[in-house]
Design an enzyme around this catalytic site. Structure first.
Site, PDB file in Angstrom:
ATOM      1  N   GLY A  15      49.232  -8.347  19.994  1.00  0.00           N
ATOM      2  CA  GLY A  15      47.872  -7.997  20.389  1.00  0.00           C
ATOM      3  C   GLY A  15      47.478  -6.621  19.884  1.00  0.00           C
ATOM      4  NE  ARG A  16      43.929  -5.263  15.513  1.00  0.00           N
ATOM      5  CZ  ARG A  16      44.572  -4.514  14.620  1.00  0.00           C
ATOM      6  NH1 ARG A  16      45.822  -4.777  14.290  1.00  0.00           N
ATOM      7  NH2 ARG A  16      43.967  -3.497  14.039  1.00  0.00           N
TER       8      ARG A  16
ATOM      9  N   GLY B 180      51.118 -15.350  18.209  1.00  0.00           N
ATOM     10  CA  GLY B 180      49.659 -15.475  18.200  1.00  0.00           C
ATOM     11  C   GLY B 180      49.191 -15.646  16.764  1.00  0.00           C
TER      12      GLY B 180
ATOM     13  CG  HIS C  95      33.682 -41.934   0.399  1.00  0.00           C
ATOM     14  ND1 HIS C  95      34.705 -41.903   1.325  1.00  0.00           N
ATOM     15  CD2 HIS C  95      34.124 -42.685  -0.646  1.00  0.00           C
ATOM     16  CE1 HIS C  95      35.713 -42.646   0.874  1.00  0.00           C
ATOM     17  NE2 HIS C  95      35.384 -43.121  -0.318  1.00  0.00           N
TER      18      HIS C  95
ATOM     19  CB  VAL D  78      61.253  -8.961  23.682  1.00  0.00           C
ATOM     20  CG1 VAL D  78      61.790  -7.903  22.737  1.00  0.00           C
ATOM     21  CG2 VAL D  78      60.814 -10.198  22.913  1.00  0.00           C
TER      22      VAL D  78
HETATM   23  P1  FAD Z   1      37.691  -2.370  12.434  1.00  0.00           P
HETATM   24  O1  FAD Z   1      37.684  -3.366  11.353  1.00  0.00           O
HETATM   25  O2  FAD Z   1      38.993  -2.003  13.052  1.00  0.00           O
HETATM   26  O3  FAD Z   1      37.005  -1.074  11.830  1.00  0.00           O
HETATM   27  C1  FAD Z   1      36.923   0.130  12.530  1.00  0.00           C
HETATM   28  C2  FAD Z   1      36.809   1.266  11.521  1.00  0.00           C
HETATM   29  O4  FAD Z   1      36.503   2.464  12.232  1.00  0.00           O
HETATM   30  C3  FAD Z   1      38.104   1.544  10.757  1.00  0.00           C
HETATM   31  O5  FAD Z   1      37.821   1.756   9.404  1.00  0.00           O
HETATM   32  C4  FAD Z   1      38.631   2.834  11.406  1.00  0.00           C
HETATM   33  O6  FAD Z   1      39.383   3.638  10.524  1.00  0.00           O
HETATM   34  C5  FAD Z   1      37.327   3.508  11.754  1.00  0.00           C
HETATM   35  N1  FAD Z   1      37.425   4.509  12.819  1.00  0.00           N
HETATM   36  C6  FAD Z   1      38.078   4.413  14.003  1.00  0.00           C
HETATM   37  N2  FAD Z   1      37.863   5.531  14.748  1.00  0.00           N
HETATM   38  C7  FAD Z   1      37.049   6.323  13.995  1.00  0.00           C
HETATM   39  C8  FAD Z   1      36.451   7.586  14.201  1.00  0.00           C
HETATM   40  N3  FAD Z   1      36.621   8.272  15.355  1.00  0.00           N
HETATM   41  N4  FAD Z   1      35.697   8.118  13.206  1.00  0.00           N
HETATM   42  C9  FAD Z   1      35.508   7.446  12.032  1.00  0.00           C
HETATM   43  N5  FAD Z   1      36.035   6.244  11.795  1.00  0.00           N
HETATM   44  C10 FAD Z   1      36.783   5.675  12.766  1.00  0.00           C
HETATM   45  N6  FAD Z   1      39.354 -11.596  12.089  1.00  0.00           N
HETATM   46  C11 FAD Z   1      38.715 -12.684  11.613  1.00  0.00           C
HETATM   47  O7  FAD Z   1      37.593 -12.966  12.044  1.00  0.00           O
HETATM   48  N7  FAD Z   1      39.281 -13.474  10.655  1.00  0.00           N
HETATM   49  C12 FAD Z   1      40.501 -13.205  10.149  1.00  0.00           C
HETATM   50  O8  FAD Z   1      40.983 -13.937   9.285  1.00  0.00           O
HETATM   51  C13 FAD Z   1      41.195 -12.076  10.632  1.00  0.00           C
HETATM   52  N8  FAD Z   1      42.411 -11.772  10.151  1.00  0.00           N
HETATM   53  C14 FAD Z   1      43.063 -10.672  10.617  1.00  0.00           C
HETATM   54  C15 FAD Z   1      44.331 -10.400  10.138  1.00  0.00           C
HETATM   55  C16 FAD Z   1      45.028  -9.303  10.598  1.00  0.00           C
HETATM   56  C17 FAD Z   1      46.405  -9.013  10.057  1.00  0.00           C
HETATM   57  C18 FAD Z   1      44.412  -8.437  11.555  1.00  0.00           C
HETATM   58  C19 FAD Z   1      45.125  -7.211  12.036  1.00  0.00           C
HETATM   59  C20 FAD Z   1      43.154  -8.703  12.044  1.00  0.00           C
HETATM   60  C21 FAD Z   1      42.462  -9.833  11.584  1.00  0.00           C
HETATM   61  N9  FAD Z   1      41.214 -10.164  12.078  1.00  0.00           N
HETATM   62  C22 FAD Z   1      40.569 -11.282  11.613  1.00  0.00           C
HETATM   63  C23 FAD Z   1      40.532  -9.335  13.085  1.00  0.00           C
HETATM   64  C24 FAD Z   1      39.502  -8.412  12.400  1.00  0.00           C
HETATM   65  O9  FAD Z   1      40.166  -7.634  11.433  1.00  0.00           O
HETATM   66  C25 FAD Z   1      38.829  -7.538  13.427  1.00  0.00           C
HETATM   67  O10 FAD Z   1      38.297  -8.328  14.468  1.00  0.00           O
HETATM   68  C26 FAD Z   1      37.696  -6.741  12.785  1.00  0.00           C
HETATM   69  O11 FAD Z   1      38.198  -5.932  11.761  1.00  0.00           O
HETATM   70  C27 FAD Z   1      36.996  -5.881  13.824  1.00  0.00           C
HETATM   71  O12 FAD Z   1      35.982  -5.175  13.213  1.00  0.00           O
HETATM   72  P2  FAD Z   1      35.488  -3.761  13.786  1.00  0.00           P
HETATM   73  O13 FAD Z   1      34.402  -3.314  12.873  1.00  0.00           O
HETATM   74  O14 FAD Z   1      35.232  -3.867  15.205  1.00  0.00           O
HETATM   75  O15 FAD Z   1      36.747  -2.782  13.641  1.00  0.00           O
HETATM   76  P1  NAI Z   2      47.400 -12.430  19.733  1.00  0.00           P
HETATM   77  O1  NAI Z   2      46.757 -12.031  20.995  1.00  0.00           O
HETATM   78  O2  NAI Z   2      46.777 -13.476  18.890  1.00  0.00           O
HETATM   79  O3  NAI Z   2      48.896 -12.918  20.028  1.00  0.00           O
HETATM   80  C1  NAI Z   2      49.821 -12.102  20.662  1.00  0.00           C
HETATM   81  C2  NAI Z   2      50.958 -12.963  21.150  1.00  0.00           C
HETATM   82  O4  NAI Z   2      52.017 -12.123  21.540  1.00  0.00           O
HETATM   83  C3  NAI Z   2      50.588 -13.802  22.365  1.00  0.00           C
HETATM   84  O5  NAI Z   2      50.980 -15.140  22.160  1.00  0.00           O
HETATM   85  C4  NAI Z   2      51.338 -13.143  23.510  1.00  0.00           C
HETATM   86  O6  NAI Z   2      51.723 -14.040  24.505  1.00  0.00           O
HETATM   87  C5  NAI Z   2      52.542 -12.577  22.778  1.00  0.00           C
HETATM   88  N1  NAI Z   2      53.173 -11.433  23.426  1.00  0.00           N
HETATM   89  C6  NAI Z   2      52.550 -10.356  23.981  1.00  0.00           C
HETATM   90  N2  NAI Z   2      53.471  -9.483  24.438  1.00  0.00           N
HETATM   91  C7  NAI Z   2      54.690 -10.010  24.153  1.00  0.00           C
HETATM   92  C8  NAI Z   2      56.029  -9.580  24.364  1.00  0.00           C
HETATM   93  N3  NAI Z   2      56.292  -8.409  24.951  1.00  0.00           N
HETATM   94  N4  NAI Z   2      57.028 -10.376  23.954  1.00  0.00           N
HETATM   95  C9  NAI Z   2      56.782 -11.565  23.345  1.00  0.00           C
HETATM   96  N5  NAI Z   2      55.536 -12.023  23.124  1.00  0.00           N
HETATM   97  C10 NAI Z   2      54.503 -11.254  23.511  1.00  0.00           C
HETATM   98  O7  NAI Z   2      47.594 -11.057  18.925  1.00  0.00           O
HETATM   99  P2  NAI Z   2      47.956 -10.758  17.407  1.00  0.00           P
HETATM  100  O8  NAI Z   2      48.624 -11.918  16.763  1.00  0.00           O
HETATM  101  O9  NAI Z   2      48.627  -9.442  17.430  1.00  0.00           O
HETATM  102  O10 NAI Z   2      46.544 -10.612  16.741  1.00  0.00           O
HETATM  103  C11 NAI Z   2      45.603  -9.698  17.279  1.00  0.00           C
HETATM  104  C12 NAI Z   2      44.214 -10.210  17.126  1.00  0.00           C
HETATM  105  O11 NAI Z   2      43.787 -10.067  15.781  1.00  0.00           O
HETATM  106  C13 NAI Z   2      44.050 -11.705  17.408  1.00  0.00           C
HETATM  107  O12 NAI Z   2      43.936 -11.979  18.789  1.00  0.00           O
HETATM  108  C14 NAI Z   2      42.779 -11.998  16.694  1.00  0.00           C
HETATM  109  O13 NAI Z   2      41.715 -11.611  17.516  1.00  0.00           O
HETATM  110  C15 NAI Z   2      42.852 -11.081  15.487  1.00  0.00           C
HETATM  111  N6  NAI Z   2      43.299 -11.863  14.327  1.00  0.00           N
HETATM  112  C16 NAI Z   2      42.514 -12.888  13.902  1.00  0.00           C
HETATM  113  C17 NAI Z   2      42.902 -13.658  12.828  1.00  0.00           C
HETATM  114  C18 NAI Z   2      42.045 -14.800  12.430  1.00  0.00           C
HETATM  115  O14 NAI Z   2      40.915 -14.885  12.899  1.00  0.00           O
HETATM  116  N7  NAI Z   2      42.512 -15.705  11.574  1.00  0.00           N
HETATM  117  C19 NAI Z   2      44.127 -13.400  12.080  1.00  0.00           C
HETATM  118  C20 NAI Z   2      44.903 -12.326  12.648  1.00  0.00           C
HETATM  119  C21 NAI Z   2      44.473 -11.577  13.710  1.00  0.00           C
END
Ligand code: FAD
Ligand code: NAI
Length: 475
Positions: A281-282, A192, A454, A247
């Site tokens: 996934g998350r 993903g 352009h 897996v």
């Molecule tokens: P979060 O950012 O998860 O923030 C939640 C906060 O609440 C955290 O600080 C946590 O510690 C805190 N918290 C949780 N429970 C409690 C509690 N009970 N009390 C106090 N604090 C608490 N999205 C994009 O749009 N573009 C990207 O390029 C992108 N790249 C990503 C790359 C990676 C590796 C990952 C993992 C995610 C990425 N995402 C990206 C997804 C994005 O990070 C999330 O969609 C976004 O952070 C969600 O925001 P949120 O505020 O809902 O939650």
């Molecule tokens: P994802 O949902 O993007 O991808 C997970 C992948 O794992 C899927 O293709 C699914 O089919 C596969 N999968 C699930 N279970 C599996 C298994 N048991 N064995 C093999 N394959 C399996 O989730 P990912 O990459 O963990 O990212 C989580 C979320 O974070 C994204 O969906 C996105 O919302 C956010 N994110 C956004 C970014 C951006 O906007 N550029 C960058 C990184 C994360």
């Protein structure tokens, strides 16, 4: 008497901190509680996005792209590099500094907007007299109360059953962003968004990368013409992606990780790697929120149940971002945060789910908004499609980056743009024009008639719009 607020936001990620700022702008007395700790145990506002998500991943994608260019592409520009070296520790330190600048930026914004910050875990304690009591467990423990509560507690990486994260060998997105030395062999489970972005970082830095994906289709949610083009580019780069695998057992030892799996043909295989990133996934963060204390309803996956307006089952309790339904994207969380603050103020906050853009920051970048060709076919909607390849775009040729295309889909009768799908250079920036067009319910002819600079990559968008009417000028 506990401290009392109009609005208490639990979680300081993009959903929570933006909701807190917007509510404060609207005149409310606002508290935001966040538990994230930096390496020194201090607060680190910004949530997953700032600390272990969007920001650090983009910092490493940029650094690794520079390295890749210097290693493989400078020569074609007549630039010879001798003795190229990689300092991973410095690269990671730069990334940490970028993160810190963003953490500090939010502290400044909270001061500027007079948002009161509490560092610790927030949980529901009680509901009485029209107020919610929220316990804050930090260095000290205290209870604060508020009329409105916005839950914005985000999400965490989903673990593979039988392979818990140790962040040494078996890594979540957190460990994946701080591998101390380039692994010789890196495995990823899940192709993903994280799998492709993190796989790209470490491949560019020299790791042999294998991604095991459960589904038989590559990037199933992406327009398949675009996904196929991207897959071709990733194959060429040497990113090995095995689709349709199952897996099995994952064994971790001092030497590394062995993954047993069944390939698409049903044959048993093993993958030996130094490190394994699990990106499948998350899951919503509702553990420790004590929803039972007030009867806050969660679904079977632990996410907070909300309606279209982010209202929960409780009066004056709202939830936004990754902890609720919908795409897990920072900008979606922010939009919901703003909309909820405005609804609390009696305004008409609005989030248009049809125009939320997606971007995958690989090379080539993949970006899209609206519906895919597959979705339109499934819905039986009559459409016209136009594509334009970057190969025929002057700026892309000058950049030396001609992979990919822009694809525009428009209604067959009204010409309204229904979706735009891009794979290629700066797709992340190009998609913004398409989002604006779709918000304004523009037709493909509108884009085709607008003057684009352009030479620019955006001319490919204009040409894709012309292609909808079969009248490209440069292809
Ligand atoms: P979060 O950012 O998860 O923030 C939640 C906060 O609440 C955290 O600080 C946590 O510690 C805190 N918290 C949780 N429970 C409690 C509690 N009970 N009390 C106090 N604090 C608490 N999205 C994009 O749009 N573009 C990207 O390029 C992108 N790249 C990503 C790359 C990676 C590796 C990952 C993992 C995610 C990425 N995402 C990206 C997804 C994005 O990070 C999330 O969609 C976004 O952070 C969600 O925001 P949120 O505020 O809902 O939650
Ligand atoms: P994802 O949902 O993007 O991808 C997970 C992948 O794992 C899927 O293709 C699914 O089919 C596969 N999968 C699930 N279970 C599996 C298994 N048991 N064995 C093999 N394959 C399996 O989730 P990912 O990459 O963990 O990212 C989580 C979320 O974070 C994204 O969906 C996105 O919302 C956010 N994110 C956004 C970014 C951006 O906007 N550029 C960058 C990184 C994360």
């Amino acid at each position: 008497m506990s401290k009392q607020f109009d609005v208490i936001v639990i979680g300081g990620g993009p959903g929570g901190y933006i909701a807190a700022i917007r509510a404060a702008q609207l005149g409310f007395n606002v508290a935001c509680i966040d538990e994230w700790k930096n390496a020194k145990g201090g607060p680190a506002l910004g949530g997953t996005c700032t600390n272990v998500g969007c920001i650090p991943s983009k910092a490493l994608l940029q650094s690794s792209e520079h390295f890749d260019h210097a290693s493989h592409h400078f020569a074609e520009h007549g630039i010879a590099v001798k003795g190229l070296e990689l300092d991973v520790a410095k690269m990671l330190a730069r990334k940490d500094n970028v993160v810190k600048q963003n953490n500090d930026g939010i502290v400044y914004l909270f001061k500027k907007n007079k948002v009161t910050f509490f560092h610790g875990r927030g949980s529901f304690a009680a509901a009485k007299d029209g107020l919610y009591d929220i316990k804050v467990a930090g260095a000290a423990e205290e209870t604060i109360s508020g009329k409105h509560v916005i839950v914005a507690t985000g999400s965490s990486a989903r673990a593979l059953p039988g392979a818990p994260f140790d962040e040494e060998n078996i890594l979540s997105n957190d460990g994946a962003l701080r591998i101390a030395a380039v692994p010789k062999k890196l495995g990823l489970i899940g192709s993903g968004v994280i799998g492709l972005e993190m796989g790209s970082v470490w491949r560019r830095l020299g790791a042999e990368v294998t991604v095991l994906e459960g589904l038989p289709t590559f990037l199933g949610a992406v327009d398949q013409q675009i996904a196929k083009e991207a897959k071709k580019a990733f194959d060429k780069q040497g990113l090995k992606i095995a689709l349709g695998v199952k897996v099995g057992e994952v064994k971790s030892s001092k030497k590394g990780v062995t993954v047993a799996y069944t390939d698409a043909k049903g044959e048993a295989q093993t993958l030996d790697v130094d490190k394994l990133i699990i990106s499948i996934g998350r899951v919503a963060n509702t553990e420790g929120l004590n929803p039972e204390a007030v009867g806050l309803k969660l679904d079977e996956r632990g996410a907070v149940v909300v309606d279209d307006e982010c209202k929960t089952n409780l009066p004056h309790v709202w939830a936004v971002g990754d902890v609720v339904r919908g795409p897990m994207l920072a900008h979606k969380a922010e939009e919901e945060g703003v909309a909820v603050a405005e609804r609390i103020a009696g305004q008409h906050g609005h989030v248009n789910f049809n125009t939320i853009p997606w971007v995958i920051y690989t090379n080539p970048e993949i970006a899209w908004v609206g519906q895919t060709e597959e979705q339109l076919k499934a819905a039986g909607r009559a459409y016209k499609a136009g594509t334009f390849p970057f190969m025929a775009n002057g700026r892309a040729r000058a950049l030396g980056d001609t992979t990919g295309m822009v694809k525009m889909l428009a209604d067959a009768a009204t010409d309204e743009i229904l979706g735009v799908h891009i794979v290629g250079p700066m797709a992340s920036e190009l998609i913004a024009e398409c989002v604006v067009a779709m918000e304004f319910r523009a037709s493909s002819e509108d884009i085709a008639r607008i003057c684009h600079a352009h030479p620019s990559l955006s001319e490919a968008t204009k040409e894709a719009a012309l292609a909808v009417d079969k009248r490209t000028l440069n292809f």
